[in-house]
Design a protein around this motif. Structure first.
Motif, PDB file in Angstrom:
ATOM      1  N   ARG A 197       0.820  -1.215   0.000  1.00 48.86           N
ATOM      2  CA  ARG A 197       0.000   0.000   0.000  1.00 48.86           C
ATOM      3  C   ARG A 197       0.851   1.261   0.000  1.00 48.86           C
ATOM      4  O   ARG A 197       0.408   2.318  -0.454  1.00 48.86           O
ATOM      5  N   GLU A 198       2.083   1.159   0.479  1.00 45.78           N
ATOM      6  CA  GLU A 198       2.978   2.319   0.500  1.00 45.78           C
ATOM      7  C   GLU A 198       3.310   2.819  -0.906  1.00 45.78           C
ATOM      8  O   GLU A 198       3.734   3.966  -1.073  1.00 45.78           O
ATOM      9  N   TYR A 199       3.108   1.966  -1.906  1.00 43.02           N
ATOM     10  CA  TYR A 199       3.478   2.340  -3.273  1.00 43.02           C
ATOM     11  C   TYR A 199       2.337   3.006  -4.037  1.00 43.02           C
ATOM     12  O   TYR A 199       2.533   3.441  -5.166  1.00 43.02           O
ATOM     13  N   LEU A 200       1.163   3.091  -3.430  1.00 44.48           N
ATOM     14  CA  LEU A 200       0.019   3.659  -4.132  1.00 44.48           C
ATOM     15  C   LEU A 200       0.299   5.082  -4.624  1.00 44.48           C
ATOM     16  O   LEU A 200       0.006   5.419  -5.776  1.00 44.48           O
ATOM     17  N   TYR A 201       0.862   5.896  -3.748  1.00 45.28           N
ATOM     18  CA  TYR A 201       1.110   7.287  -4.133  1.00 45.28           C
ATOM     19  C   TYR A 201       2.235   7.383  -5.155  1.00 45.28           C
ATOM     20  O   TYR A 201       2.208   8.239  -6.050  1.00 45.28           O
ATOM     21  N   GLN A 202       3.216   6.485  -5.054  1.00 47.05           N
ATOM     22  CA  GLN A 202       4.368   6.539  -5.945  1.00 47.05           C
ATOM     23  C   GLN A 202       4.033   6.128  -7.375  1.00 47.05           C
ATOM     24  O   GLN A 202       4.755   6.481  -8.311  1.00 47.05           O
TER      25      GLN A 202
ATOM     26  N   GLN B 180       1.865   7.210  -9.376  1.00 44.29           N
ATOM     27  CA  GLN B 180       1.602   8.345 -10.265  1.00 44.29           C
ATOM     28  C   GLN B 180       2.893   8.986 -10.775  1.00 44.29           C
ATOM     29  O   GLN B 180       2.879   9.705 -11.776  1.00 44.29           O
ATOM     30  N   GLU B 181       4.021   8.699 -10.108  1.00 53.31           N
ATOM     31  CA  GLU B 181       5.299   9.253 -10.555  1.00 53.31           C
ATOM     32  C   GLU B 181       5.731   8.638 -11.886  1.00 53.31           C
ATOM     33  O   GLU B 181       6.565   9.209 -12.594  1.00 53.31           O
TER      34      GLU B 181
ATOM     35  N   ASP C  17      -8.965   2.304  -2.429  1.00 51.25           N
ATOM     36  CA  ASP C  17      -7.614   2.688  -2.835  1.00 51.25           C
ATOM     37  C   ASP C  17      -7.541   2.927  -4.341  1.00 51.25           C
ATOM     38  O   ASP C  17      -6.860   3.847  -4.799  1.00 51.25           O
TER      39      ASP C  17
ATOM     40  N   ASP D 149      -9.138   6.332  -4.944  1.00 55.80           N
ATOM     41  CA  ASP D 149      -8.372   7.476  -4.420  1.00 55.80           C
ATOM     42  C   ASP D 149      -7.049   7.699  -5.148  1.00 55.80           C
ATOM     43  O   ASP D 149      -6.586   8.847  -5.251  1.00 55.80           O
ATOM     44  N   TYR D 150      -6.441   6.626  -5.660  1.00 51.77           N
ATOM     45  CA  TYR D 150      -5.099   6.758  -6.221  1.00 51.77           C
ATOM     46  C   TYR D 150      -4.997   6.403  -7.709  1.00 51.77           C
ATOM     47  O   TYR D 150      -4.432   7.168  -8.492  1.00 51.77           O
TER      48      TYR D 150
ATOM     49  N   HIS E 270      -7.066   8.589 -10.769  1.00 52.66           N
ATOM     50  CA  HIS E 270      -6.471   9.821 -11.289  1.00 52.66           C
ATOM     51  C   HIS E 270      -5.456   9.522 -12.401  1.00 52.66           C
ATOM     52  O   HIS E 270      -5.393  10.232 -13.404  1.00 52.66           O
TER      53      HIS E 270
END
Length: 243
Positions: free
Chosen positions: A124-129, A131-132, A163, A166-167, A170
Protein backbone atom coordinates in the motif's frame (compact mmCIF):
# COMPACT_ATOMS: atom_id res chain seq x y z
CA UNK A 1 29.25 -27.04 -0.58
CA UNK A 2 26.76 -26.10 -3.29
CA UNK A 3 29.28 -24.10 -5.34
CA UNK A 4 33.05 -24.53 -5.04
CA UNK A 5 34.38 -21.61 -3.03
CA UNK A 6 37.02 -20.62 -5.64
CA UNK A 7 34.30 -20.43 -8.28
CA UNK A 8 32.08 -18.30 -6.05
CA UNK A 9 35.01 -16.02 -5.20
CA UNK A 10 35.73 -15.61 -8.89
CA UNK A 11 32.11 -14.62 -9.52
CA UNK A 12 32.03 -12.13 -6.63
CA UNK A 13 35.22 -10.50 -7.90
CA UNK A 14 33.46 -9.50 -11.13
CA UNK A 15 32.36 -6.25 -9.45
CA UNK A 16 35.99 -5.20 -8.93
CA UNK A 17 36.59 -2.08 -11.09
CA UNK A 18 40.03 -3.39 -11.95
CA UNK A 19 38.45 -6.37 -13.69
CA UNK A 20 36.52 -4.02 -15.98
CA UNK A 21 39.79 -2.47 -17.12
CA UNK A 22 41.75 -5.69 -17.58
CA UNK A 23 39.12 -8.31 -18.53
CA UNK A 24 35.91 -6.84 -19.98
CA UNK A 25 34.38 -3.39 -19.72
CA UNK A 26 30.92 -4.99 -19.36
CA UNK A 27 31.90 -7.63 -16.81
CA UNK A 28 29.70 -5.99 -14.14
CA UNK A 29 26.72 -6.23 -16.49
CA UNK A 30 27.41 -9.95 -17.04
CA UNK A 31 27.62 -10.37 -13.27
CA UNK A 32 24.25 -8.64 -12.81
CA UNK A 33 22.64 -10.75 -15.53
CA UNK A 34 23.76 -14.00 -13.89
CA UNK A 35 22.94 -13.05 -10.31
CA UNK A 36 19.38 -14.49 -10.11
CA UNK A 37 20.69 -17.84 -11.37
CA UNK A 38 23.50 -17.84 -8.82
CA UNK A 39 21.03 -16.89 -6.07
CA UNK A 40 18.71 -19.72 -7.10
CA UNK A 41 21.59 -22.20 -7.01
CA UNK A 42 22.81 -21.04 -3.60
CA UNK A 43 19.31 -20.82 -2.12
CA UNK A 44 17.88 -18.13 0.14
CA UNK A 45 19.77 -19.54 3.13
CA UNK A 46 23.02 -18.43 1.48
CA UNK A 47 21.82 -15.01 0.32
CA UNK A 48 24.31 -13.40 2.68
CA UNK A 49 27.04 -14.53 0.27
CA UNK A 50 25.56 -12.37 -2.51
CA UNK A 51 23.96 -9.48 -0.63
CA UNK A 52 26.96 -7.15 -0.71
CA UNK A 53 27.64 -7.91 -4.37
CA UNK A 54 24.01 -7.18 -5.25
CA UNK A 55 24.10 -3.84 -3.45
CA UNK A 56 27.35 -2.95 -5.20
CA UNK A 57 25.82 -3.72 -8.59
CA UNK A 58 22.64 -1.78 -7.72
CA UNK A 59 24.74 1.36 -7.20
CA UNK A 60 27.02 0.83 -10.20
CA UNK A 61 27.75 4.00 -12.18
CA UNK A 62 26.80 2.26 -15.43
CA UNK A 63 23.05 2.50 -15.95
CA UNK A 64 23.10 -0.70 -18.03
CA UNK A 65 24.16 -2.64 -14.93
CA UNK A 66 21.37 -1.16 -12.84
CA UNK A 67 18.91 -1.72 -15.70
CA UNK A 68 19.82 -5.41 -15.80
CA UNK A 69 19.05 -5.76 -12.10
CA UNK A 70 15.80 -3.79 -12.46
CA UNK A 71 14.53 -6.24 -15.06
CA UNK A 72 15.16 -9.24 -12.80
CA UNK A 73 14.41 -7.94 -9.29
CA UNK A 74 10.97 -9.60 -9.33
CA UNK A 75 12.59 -12.97 -10.07
CA UNK A 76 15.04 -12.52 -7.22
CA UNK A 77 12.14 -11.66 -4.90
CA UNK A 78 10.54 -15.03 -5.65
CA UNK A 79 13.82 -16.79 -4.83
CA UNK A 80 14.40 -14.90 -1.57
CA UNK A 81 10.88 -14.90 -0.15
CA UNK A 82 8.91 -12.09 1.48
CA UNK A 83 11.11 -11.44 4.54
CA UNK A 84 14.42 -11.06 2.70
CA UNK A 85 12.65 -9.14 -0.08
CA UNK A 86 11.25 -6.61 2.38
CA UNK A 87 14.59 -6.22 4.14
CA UNK A 88 17.06 -6.24 1.25
CA UNK A 89 15.27 -5.77 -2.08
CA UNK A 90 12.64 -3.14 -1.29
CA UNK A 91 15.24 -0.40 -0.59
CA UNK A 92 16.95 -1.16 -3.91
CA UNK A 93 13.58 -1.30 -5.67
CA UNK A 94 12.81 2.16 -4.26
CA UNK A 95 16.10 3.43 -5.62
CA UNK A 96 15.31 2.09 -9.08
CA UNK A 97 11.98 3.95 -9.00
CA UNK A 98 13.90 7.24 -8.89
CA UNK A 99 16.53 6.24 -11.46
CA UNK A 100 16.80 7.01 -15.16
CA UNK A 101 13.93 5.96 -17.41
CA UNK A 102 16.20 3.28 -18.89
CA UNK A 103 16.34 1.70 -15.42
CA UNK A 104 12.78 2.50 -14.32
CA UNK A 105 11.32 0.66 -17.31
CA UNK A 106 12.78 -2.58 -15.96
CA UNK A 107 10.90 -2.10 -12.71
CA UNK A 108 7.76 -0.96 -14.49
CA UNK A 109 7.54 -3.95 -16.84
CA UNK A 110 7.31 -6.31 -13.87
CA UNK A 111 5.68 -3.97 -11.35
CA UNK A 112 2.72 -6.27 -10.75
CA UNK A 113 4.97 -9.31 -10.33
CA UNK A 114 6.98 -7.53 -7.62
CA UNK A 115 4.14 -5.83 -5.75
CA UNK A 116 2.10 -9.02 -5.44
CA UNK A 117 4.97 -10.58 -3.47
CA UNK A 118 4.84 -7.89 -0.78
CA UNK A 119 2.66 -7.86 2.31
CA UNK A 120 -0.49 -5.75 1.93
CA UNK A 121 0.73 -2.98 4.26
CA UNK A 122 4.07 -2.66 2.43
CA UNK A 123 2.33 -2.82 -0.96
CA UNK A 124 0.00 0.00 0.00
CA UNK A 125 2.98 2.32 0.50
CA UNK A 126 3.48 2.34 -3.27
CA UNK A 127 0.02 3.66 -4.13
CA UNK A 128 1.11 7.29 -4.13
CA UNK A 129 4.37 6.54 -5.95
CA UNK A 130 2.59 4.94 -8.90
CA UNK A 131 1.60 8.35 -10.26
CA UNK A 132 5.30 9.25 -10.56
CA UNK A 133 5.53 6.84 -13.50
CA UNK A 134 3.39 9.23 -15.54
CA UNK A 135 6.31 11.68 -15.59
CA UNK A 136 9.28 10.58 -17.72
CA UNK A 137 12.67 12.06 -18.60
CA UNK A 138 11.52 12.31 -22.20
CA UNK A 139 7.86 13.11 -22.86
CA UNK A 140 8.14 11.41 -26.25
CA UNK A 141 8.74 8.11 -24.50
CA UNK A 142 5.09 7.10 -24.90
CA UNK A 143 5.80 3.37 -24.57
CA UNK A 144 6.63 4.02 -20.93
CA UNK A 145 3.14 5.35 -20.30
CA UNK A 146 1.63 2.51 -22.34
CA UNK A 147 3.43 -0.01 -20.14
CA UNK A 148 2.16 1.80 -17.05
CA UNK A 149 -1.46 1.43 -18.18
CA UNK A 150 -0.94 -2.26 -18.93
CA UNK A 151 0.56 -2.88 -15.50
CA UNK A 152 -2.20 -0.95 -13.73
CA UNK A 153 -4.83 -3.23 -15.27
CA UNK A 154 -3.08 -6.14 -13.52
CA UNK A 155 -2.37 -4.20 -10.32
CA UNK A 156 -6.06 -3.44 -9.74
CA UNK A 157 -6.54 -6.85 -8.14
CA UNK A 158 -3.96 -6.02 -5.45
CA UNK A 159 -5.88 -3.09 -3.96
CA UNK A 160 -9.35 -2.51 -2.55
CA UNK A 161 -11.92 -0.35 -4.38
CA UNK A 162 -11.35 2.68 -2.13
CA UNK A 163 -7.61 2.69 -2.83
CA UNK A 164 -8.28 2.27 -6.54
CA UNK A 165 -10.65 5.24 -6.48
CA UNK A 166 -8.37 7.48 -4.42
CA UNK A 167 -5.10 6.76 -6.22
CA UNK A 168 -5.34 4.81 -9.48
CA UNK A 169 -8.40 6.55 -10.89
CA UNK A 170 -6.47 9.82 -11.29
CA UNK A 171 -3.70 8.09 -13.22
CA UNK A 172 -6.20 6.44 -15.55
CA UNK A 173 -7.91 9.74 -16.32
CA UNK A 174 -4.57 11.40 -17.05
CA UNK A 175 -3.54 8.62 -19.42
CA UNK A 176 -6.89 8.81 -21.22
CA UNK A 177 -5.91 12.32 -22.29
CA UNK A 178 -2.45 11.34 -23.52
CA UNK A 179 -1.23 12.84 -26.79
CA UNK A 180 -0.47 9.37 -28.21
CA UNK A 181 -3.47 7.35 -29.41
CA UNK A 182 -1.94 3.99 -28.43
CA UNK A 183 -1.63 5.18 -24.84
CA UNK A 184 -5.19 6.50 -24.83
CA UNK A 185 -6.57 3.24 -26.20
CA UNK A 186 -4.96 1.01 -23.55
CA UNK A 187 -6.09 3.56 -20.96
CA UNK A 188 -9.71 3.15 -22.04
CA UNK A 189 -9.34 -0.54 -21.19
CA UNK A 190 -7.92 0.50 -17.81
CA UNK A 191 -10.94 2.72 -17.14
CA UNK A 192 -13.33 -0.13 -17.92
CA UNK A 193 -11.29 -2.48 -15.71
CA UNK A 194 -11.60 0.01 -12.85
CA UNK A 195 -15.37 0.15 -13.30
CA UNK A 196 -15.49 -3.65 -13.30
CA UNK A 197 -13.47 -3.63 -10.08
CA UNK A 198 -15.97 -1.33 -8.39
CA UNK A 199 -19.10 -3.22 -9.39
CA UNK A 200 -17.57 -6.67 -8.80
CA UNK A 201 -16.89 -5.60 -5.21
CA UNK A 202 -20.31 -3.98 -4.68
CA UNK A 203 -18.74 -0.51 -4.57
CA UNK A 204 -21.63 0.87 -6.62
CA UNK A 205 -21.33 4.40 -5.26
CA UNK A 206 -17.69 4.60 -6.36
CA UNK A 207 -18.65 3.23 -9.76
CA UNK A 208 -21.40 5.82 -10.20
CA UNK A 209 -19.12 8.66 -9.12
CA UNK A 210 -16.50 7.52 -11.61
CA UNK A 211 -19.05 7.32 -14.43
CA UNK A 212 -20.27 10.83 -13.64
CA UNK A 213 -16.67 12.04 -13.72
CA UNK A 214 -16.15 10.42 -17.13
CA UNK A 215 -19.28 12.10 -18.45
CA UNK A 216 -18.20 15.54 -17.23
CA UNK A 217 -14.59 15.15 -18.31
CA UNK A 218 -15.07 13.51 -21.72
CA UNK A 219 -18.71 13.41 -22.84
CA UNK A 220 -19.08 17.17 -22.37
CA UNK A 221 -15.52 18.01 -23.39
CA UNK A 222 -15.18 21.06 -25.64
CA UNK A 223 -12.61 19.22 -27.79
CA UNK A 224 -13.63 16.45 -30.16
CA UNK A 225 -10.85 14.17 -28.99
CA UNK A 226 -12.39 14.16 -25.51
CA UNK A 227 -15.83 13.25 -26.80
CA UNK A 228 -14.21 10.58 -28.99
CA UNK A 229 -12.52 9.19 -25.88
CA UNK A 230 -15.91 8.84 -24.18
CA UNK A 231 -17.28 6.95 -27.20
CA UNK A 232 -14.31 4.59 -27.19
CA UNK A 233 -14.66 3.96 -23.45
CA UNK A 234 -18.30 3.02 -24.05
CA UNK A 235 -17.23 0.78 -26.91
CA UNK A 236 -14.65 -1.04 -24.78
CA UNK A 237 -17.17 -1.33 -21.95
CA UNK A 238 -19.79 -2.89 -24.22
CA UNK A 239 -17.21 -5.31 -25.61
CA UNK A 240 -16.31 -6.64 -22.15
CA UNK A 241 -19.97 -6.66 -21.17
CA UNK A 242 -20.73 -8.93 -24.12
CA UNK A 243 -17.89 -11.25 -23.11
Amino acid sequence: DIIPQPLLDQYLSMTDPARAQTVDTEIAKHCAYSLPGVALTLGRQNWHCLKDTYETLASDVQWKVRRTLAFSIHELAVILGDQLTAADLVPIFNGFLKDLDEVRIGVLKHLYDFLKLLHADKRREYLYQLQEFVVTDNSRNWRFRYELAEQLILILELYNPNDVYDYLRHIALTLCSDKVSEVRWISFKLVVAILQKFYANNANALGLNFINELVVRFRHCSKWVGRQAFAFICQVGMFFLCL
